[in-house]
Design an enzyme around this catalytic site. Sequence first.
Site, short mmCIF file in Angstrom:
data_model
loop_
_atom_site.label_atom_id
_atom_site.label_comp_id
_atom_site.label_asym_id
_atom_site.label_seq_id
_atom_site.Cartn_x
_atom_site.Cartn_y
_atom_site.Cartn_z
N ARG A 16 0.81 -1.23 0.00
CA ARG A 16 0.00 0.00 0.00
C ARG A 16 0.84 1.28 0.00
NH1 ARG A 16 -4.07 -1.78 4.75
NH2 ARG A 16 -2.32 -3.16 5.21
N GLY A 79 0.91 -14.18 7.00
CA GLY A 79 0.13 -13.61 8.10
C GLY A 79 0.96 -13.34 9.35
N GLY A 142 -8.37 -4.36 13.47
CA GLY A 142 -9.11 -5.48 14.02
C GLY A 142 -9.93 -4.99 15.21
N ASN A 172 -7.71 -3.27 18.04
CA ASN A 172 -6.46 -3.92 18.42
C ASN A 172 -5.28 -3.12 17.87
OD1 ASN A 172 -4.38 -5.79 18.83
ND2 ASN A 172 -4.87 -6.91 16.94
N ARG A 336 29.60 23.33 3.13
CA ARG A 336 29.62 21.93 2.68
C ARG A 336 30.50 21.07 3.59
NH1 ARG A 336 31.21 22.58 -3.26
NH2 ARG A 336 31.38 20.33 -3.06
C1 UD1 Z 1 -2.87 -6.07 12.18
C2 UD1 Z 1 -3.85 -6.86 13.07
C3 UD1 Z 1 -5.03 -5.97 13.42
C4 UD1 Z 1 -4.56 -4.71 14.10
C5 UD1 Z 1 -3.50 -3.99 13.25
C6 UD1 Z 1 -2.87 -2.87 14.04
C7 UD1 Z 1 -3.63 -9.22 12.40
C8 UD1 Z 1 -4.25 -10.33 11.67
N1 UD1 Z 1 -4.27 -8.02 12.37
O1 UD1 Z 1 -3.56 -5.77 10.98
O2 UD1 Z 1 -5.93 -6.66 14.28
O3 UD1 Z 1 -5.64 -3.86 14.34
O4 UD1 Z 1 -2.44 -4.91 12.88
O5 UD1 Z 1 -1.97 -2.11 13.27
O6 UD1 Z 1 -2.60 -9.39 13.02
N2 UD1 Z 1 3.56 -8.94 8.92
C9 UD1 Z 1 4.50 -9.93 8.81
N3 UD1 Z 1 4.20 -11.04 8.09
C10 UD1 Z 1 3.00 -11.23 7.51
C11 UD1 Z 1 2.02 -10.22 7.65
C12 UD1 Z 1 2.32 -9.09 8.36
O7 UD1 Z 1 5.61 -9.80 9.33
O8 UD1 Z 1 2.81 -12.28 6.90
C13 UD1 Z 1 3.90 -7.72 9.66
C14 UD1 Z 1 3.77 -6.49 8.79
O9 UD1 Z 1 4.99 -6.22 8.12
C15 UD1 Z 1 3.42 -5.40 9.81
C16 UD1 Z 1 2.67 -6.18 10.89
O10 UD1 Z 1 3.01 -7.54 10.71
O11 UD1 Z 1 4.57 -4.84 10.37
C17 UD1 Z 1 1.16 -5.98 10.76
O12 UD1 Z 1 0.77 -6.47 9.49
P1 UD1 Z 1 -0.33 -5.75 8.60
O13 UD1 Z 1 -0.50 -6.51 7.34
O14 UD1 Z 1 -0.01 -4.31 8.50
O15 UD1 Z 1 -1.61 -6.02 9.52
P2 UD1 Z 1 -2.88 -5.14 9.65
O16 UD1 Z 1 -3.78 -5.43 8.50
O17 UD1 Z 1 -2.49 -3.73 9.88
CA CA Z 2 -0.55 -2.45 9.69
#
Ligand code: UD1
Ligand code: CA
Length: 459
Positions: A16, A79, A142, A172, A336
Amino acid sequence: MKKLAAVILAGGQSTRMKSKTLKVLHPLAGKPLISYPLGVAKALKATPICAVIPPNQADLENLLITLDTTIAYQNEALGTGHAVMLGMKALTSFPDGYVIVLSGDVPLIQEETIRGLKQAMEKNGARLGLLSMRLAEPSPYGRIVRDLDGQVVRIVEDKDASESEKAITEVNAGIYCFDKAWLSEALHHLKPNNVKGEYYLTDLVGLAVEQNVGVVAHAAADPHEFLGVNTRIDLARVAEIMRRRINHRHMLAGVGILKENDTYIDADVAIGEDTTVYPGVFLRGTTKIGKSCVIETGSVLTDMTLGDGVHIKPMCVLEQSTIGDDTAIGPFAHIRPKSQIGRKVKIGNFVEVKKTVMKEGSKASHLSYLGDAKIGKEVNIGCGTITCNYDGHSKHETVIGDDVFVGSDVQFVAPVSIGAGSTIGAGSTITEDVPENSLALSRTVQVVKKDWKPKWKRK
Ligand code: UD1
Ligand code: CA
């Protein structure tokens, strides 16, 4: 006191942001996003700290190595639950205690908040603690689902939420504290049965409730702390809050900031008491500013060190150099890298200085280029003076002794050296060394033709 380890989630693909740069490497107040949660984990003395990251990200790897962080690779972003499974594999040396899980993209989080969460868990003997906040616009976070008694039941992701769940405003923050032994076991129960087909870390909340092992949802006083960065709009919002936080810290320490939301100070900048910073100023990197300085509008200082009482007038650009006490620079000056400007020096408008030493009391007030020069004390550099330091192949040095007077429009063809106490006549091109206490002049004798008119006026 139970021991603490940390997992920092940064395995996502950050689509994004629409950027070639990984989200967690985007700068916020001069430092990559991920360095903020990492800093919090370090401040809490968590050890080890493991960051879960995508493969083939050399820049991120190098940063993490310099920050003494263990790396776990997530080859496919399956995830947040999957990411924590991988992070836990790197924590095998950590015997028992709490594991805090921070998000690489939630940079405003503060140490005290995590401490509060840990204390709430200890008080309740809970195995899972999470941070919650209330938001008027809860999407895309969430939602925290509670039962009629107000007990947490589970977390439902925005994409999976029903209409009534979408209306829940308690969300969350994505920051957790787990009992390590429970977490290691519980992760085996996660299944990717949801809209995104991912292993959701958030499903552990429902599991902990089912197992009745104690869940604490710790509400944050200031929801701003948990803003996640998913888009560049989020990043700009977070940067504004970070800017205010940094500026308030300086103001409370005695720094005058005339317009707080238009003053851009990086996280690691230090500023002394009674210094005043005007709007539109950028203080970047490792810049250190002494007491009672004035930094006027439009100036950009990067990795600079300033003494006390320094006056930077409007529209100056200064990089990687030092400036002594009571010196005045600008307006419109460019310092500089690798320059050392001494005390009580004056550098005026349209003067460019590069890799040059200028000692106490010397002046270059107007329109000069001073590069690769060593300038002594109490030297006057006349308007329009240029050090010709480059011969098309290499750079050469100009050395000017103490108390030298350089007239206007002089060129020093380097390498060349001027002895102390000498005078250089205006308009001279100096190609040979000049001994001490001498006058050097190199200009053609002036011709005067009396009663002369241009051809077109002669009849
Ligand atoms: C997540 C939470 C959501 C919460 C929000 C807060 C879950 C399923 N959801 O959603 O409840 O409100 O954060 O900001 O956890 N990441 C990984 N590996 C992955 C996926 C994500 O390392 O496979 C890391 C991302 O780089 C990021 C963090 O986990 O730093 C959160 O992931 P993101 O995809 O942004 O989750 P949200 O949709 O924001
Ligand atoms: Ca996030």
